[in-house]
Design an enzyme around this catalytic site. Structure first.
Site, short mmCIF file in Angstrom:
data_model
loop_
_atom_site.label_atom_id
_atom_site.label_comp_id
_atom_site.label_asym_id
_atom_site.label_seq_id
_atom_site.Cartn_x
_atom_site.Cartn_y
_atom_site.Cartn_z
CD GLU A 108 -1.78 -2.43 1.28
OE1 GLU A 108 -0.67 -2.70 1.78
OE2 GLU A 108 -2.59 -3.31 0.94
CG HIS A 134 -11.60 -7.50 5.24
ND1 HIS A 134 -10.77 -8.16 6.11
CD2 HIS A 134 -11.01 -7.61 4.02
CE1 HIS A 134 -9.74 -8.67 5.46
NE2 HIS A 134 -9.84 -8.35 4.18
#
Lengths: 324, 438
Positions: free
Chosen positions: A60, A127
């Site tokens: 990321e 999530h």
């Protein structure tokens, strides 16, 4: 006009912007051949090629850093977080590198960082998060969180054309659950403008993202009890549209803020402060809030249900507030 | 020394190194006079790295310096007054006083990206610059520096791996100055040559003597040329020594005296002066002319900085966003329609060159197409899947990497510091340390 899901509206925005401007490129994990974990980017690689739709390693920090570097040469990259929870992995790039770039040395970063966020889909603690407030607290960023397909398309186009780094949150519970007719072709929705989703006289409910729909359902039920609630959809969290909030509170004299994000440090606190500063004398009751719990988002359905705000919780809080 | 620099250009190398040093000496004096607002980070003894690396670049290339790479900024065309005003927080500084030190840049003209204090993050950013430059067909190389300390960060790994995967025209200078603040490199990284890390990324590497400006220049120039020719990223380790402490407040008592003496005897400017004299590339008069020019320029720029005002307080509230104050437009060196459908369209499939089993390592290598295709269709791999084949021999340690050294073949050796002498043993460079030299 055909009915369009929020997910399809987001894909349309990406597709149309890439058709419009070759400076728009995308990078992220599994966005190309696979089409993204939620298939938001499906078909884009085939149409626009590997130089414009870049599958990256799982990194990321590298994705966001590279997008920033590309934007310095005048490109307009759209970087995807596979789930927005993973934005924590590149916190430094976002908050120290990108957000401060224009202020420090006059280098604009015209990039978008987008990804699926929010709970209600049993994603568990990694999530399901709503990490928007880390970034609302970071000057230099813009933070957008739409609640409808129409807004998602129009706001994403505005984000891509904006000269600043825009964090674009896509509530995954809404991806395929809401559908509406949206106009074909190009239109934009301005960043930084809230909208009144339902007009009312008795109290103001301020919300955003999935909780807008919860608030609207609650407002329908409240109407049956004779309480006429106004519902405001913030759409953009940074910069915040103070005027729309204040104008509504001046009209209804009561304020309830509903958000899925955790309670402490959520945007309800900031909105309460703004209203106390600028509309204190217009208030007829305490500022109330219905929010997620101050916990991680739990996995088991009964636990997640407990965590999330819902229609009933909003109705109870609004009914209490209406008594003042 | 085998290099192709003209006498004039060699004198220019001297000019930039000496300008770098004299500028920093003046700033130390300003620091003691309380005229430097924040910290001051000396690059004394590392001038050959900053100057020699940046000198290998073209005007169109991009750099992102670390805080000590003032010499690289000077080579890139930024002025001593920029450095003075930055450190003194003046309104006339490139950041108008909003940030200090070398934390500034220039997107449009000099192609310099500002560093931030967190080390490693420039690596993915400059990988992105390199990829964008290739996309726009600008034929540029992107370069940044990282220290021995910063090479332990996650951003270093992510950035280098991404640049390798995308075959970016990116040069990473690993400026090994032996110390991360107070911690010696041997206590941060358990390998002797940090360039060996390149093996793990499948990229090339080189090592140069960081106190020999011509060695630094030659090594970097080759790296830059290869990079521009499309051979992907490269890691260049330059071995040098931070002569002062981490910043002005740090007296660096933790550095062994003998180590300091060792490196002081290899001062890059003294060495280069000696070389220029012995090679008869200048005489005393010519040297004093260059030195006088430096004095003159620094006098002027220091005066400018000291006479400049601080920023007005209300500036603090301005410039968080770009509200149309900048025009964002890429500099296209290729027709845009190459990047638009239908020209850009491809078959959305992966090319998988080999299937990853032990027994077939190398079997399909020659069928693998070069990485980093320009969006053009390429043939699907002709290789047929092979199933259920047991490995015929035990796995070999990978020694086919493109980097030039193999740690495992070197004798285990505990080195007390950098390239300095081991106890009771005269210093002698080992053969692989000469790789960057010519």
């Amino acid at each position: 006009m055909p009915e369009t899901t929020m997910l399809e509206a987001i894909r349309q925005a990406l597709y149309e912007e890439m058709e419009r401007d070759p400076a728009v490129v995308m990078l992220g994990e599994d966005i190309g051949v696979y089409g993204g974990a939620f298939k938001v980017t499906e078909g884009l690689l085939a149409r626009f090629g590997r130089d414009r739709v870049i599958d990256t390693p799982i990194s990321e920090t590298a994705i966001v850093g590279a997008a920033c570097g590309m934007s310095y040469l005048g490109l307009r990259p759209v970087a995807e977080m596979q789930f927005i929870d993973f934005i924590a992995c590149c916190f430094n790039q976002v908050t120290n590198f990108i957000a401060k770039s224009h202020y420090r040395w006059g280098a604009p970063v015209p990039m978008v960082l987008r990804g699926p966020s929010g709970g209600g889909v049993h994603g568990g603690p990694f999530h399901s998060a709503n990490p928007e407030m880390y970034f609302v607290h970071t000057p230099g960023l813009k933070v957008v969180y739409p609640s409808t397909a129409y807004d998602a398309k129009g706001l994403l186009k505005s984000a891509i054309r904006d000269n600043n780094p825009v964090l674009f949150f896509e509530h995954k519970f809404l991806y395929r659950r809401i559908k509406e007719q949206i106009p074909e072709g190009d239109y934009t929705v301005p960043i930084g403008k809230a909208i009144v989703r339902r007009e009312g006289r008795d109290l103001t409910i301020v919300s955003y993202a999935a909780m807008v729909h919860t608030s609207l359902e609650a407002a329908e039920q409240l109407a049956k009890q004779g309480i006429d609630a106004e519902v405001i959809d913030l759409r953009t969290l940074l910069p915040l549209d103070r005027e729309t909030i204040l104008a509504s509170v001046r009209k209804t004299n009561k304020l309830l803020v509903v958000h899925e994000d955790t309670r402490t440090g959520g945007i309800a606190g900031e909105i309460a402060a703004i209203v106390c500063e600028d509309a204190f004398e217009d208030l007829d009751g305490p500022i109330a809030r219905v929010t997620g719990l101050d916990t991680p988002v739990p996995y088991a359905p009964p636990l997640e249900e407990r965590f999330l705000p819902n229609k009933e919780k909003v109705v109870v809080a609004a009914s209490e507030l209406a008594k003042y | 020394m085998n290099h192709s620099l003209t006498r004039e250009r060699q004198l220019e190398l001297y000019y930039y190194m000496q300008l770098n040093r004299q500028l920093e000496e003046r700033m130390e004096r300003l620091f003691r006079q309380n005229k430097i607002v924040g910290g001051l980070y000396s690059s004394l003894g590392q001038e050959a790295v900053s100057v020699g690396t940046a000198y290998a670049l073209e005007t169109r290339d991009w750099i992102a310096p670390m805080i000590r790479n003032i010499g690289a900024l000077l080579v890139k065309g930024l002025k001593p007054r920029d450095i003075f005003t930055q450190h003194m927080a003046r309104y006339t500084s490139p950041t108008l006083g909003k940030d200090g030190t070398s934390h500034f840049g220039d997107l449009k003209v000099r192609h310099v990206v500002s560093p931030i204090s967190m080390l490693g993050d420039l690596i993915p950013v400059m990988a992105g610059v390199a990829i964008a430059g290739r996309y726009l067909a600008q034929n540029i190389v992107a370069m940044t520096w990282i220290g021995d300390g910063g090479s332990s960060t996650g951003a270093f790994h992510e950035g280098l791996n991404l640049s390798a995967t995308l075959h970016a025209p990116f040069v990473l200078i690993l400026e090994n100055n032996q110390w991360a603040y107070s911690t010696p490199v041997s206590h941060q990284v358990p390998i002797k040559n940090l360039a060996d890390r390149a093996v793990a990324y499948g990229i090339r590497s080189r090592i140069a003597d960081g106190n020999d400006v011509l060695a630094v220049y030659n090594t970097t120039k080759e790296a830059v040329d290869e990079c521009r020719a499309g051979r992907g990223p490269i890691l260049v380790e330059v071995k040098t020594m931070r002569i002062k402490g981490h910043a002005q407040h740090d007296s660096a008592q933790y550095v062994p005296r003998r180590m300091l003496d060792f490196w002081k005897a290899r001062d890059p400017i003294t060495r280069f002066e000696k070389y220029l004299t012995e090679s008869k590339l200048w005489d005393a008069k010519q040297k004093s002319e260059v030195d006088a020019r430096i004095e003159r320029e620094l006098d002027e720029d220091q005066k400018f900085a000291e006479e400049s005002p601080m920023p007005p307080p209300e500036l603090a509230e301005q410039g968080v966003y770009c509200d149309g104050c900048h025009t964002i437009e890429a500099d296209w060196h290729r027709p845009k329609n190459e990047l638009m459908p239908p020209a850009s369209s491809v078959e959305a499939v992966w090319e998988v060159a080999d299937f990853g089993a032990l027994s077939e390592v190398g079997a399909h290598r020659k069928q693998a197409s070069a990485a980093g295709g320009n969006g053009k269709k390429s043939a699907r791999p002709a290789a047929k899947p092979v199933t259920n084949v047991a490995p015929k021999e035990p796995p070999k340690s990978s020694s086919h990497g493109p980097a030039q050294s193999d740690v495992s073949k070197q004798p285990a050796l505990r080195v007390p510091f950098g390239r300095g002498p081991a106890k009771g043993k005269p210093f002698e460079p080992r053969p692989h340390d000469k790789r960057g030299r010519h």
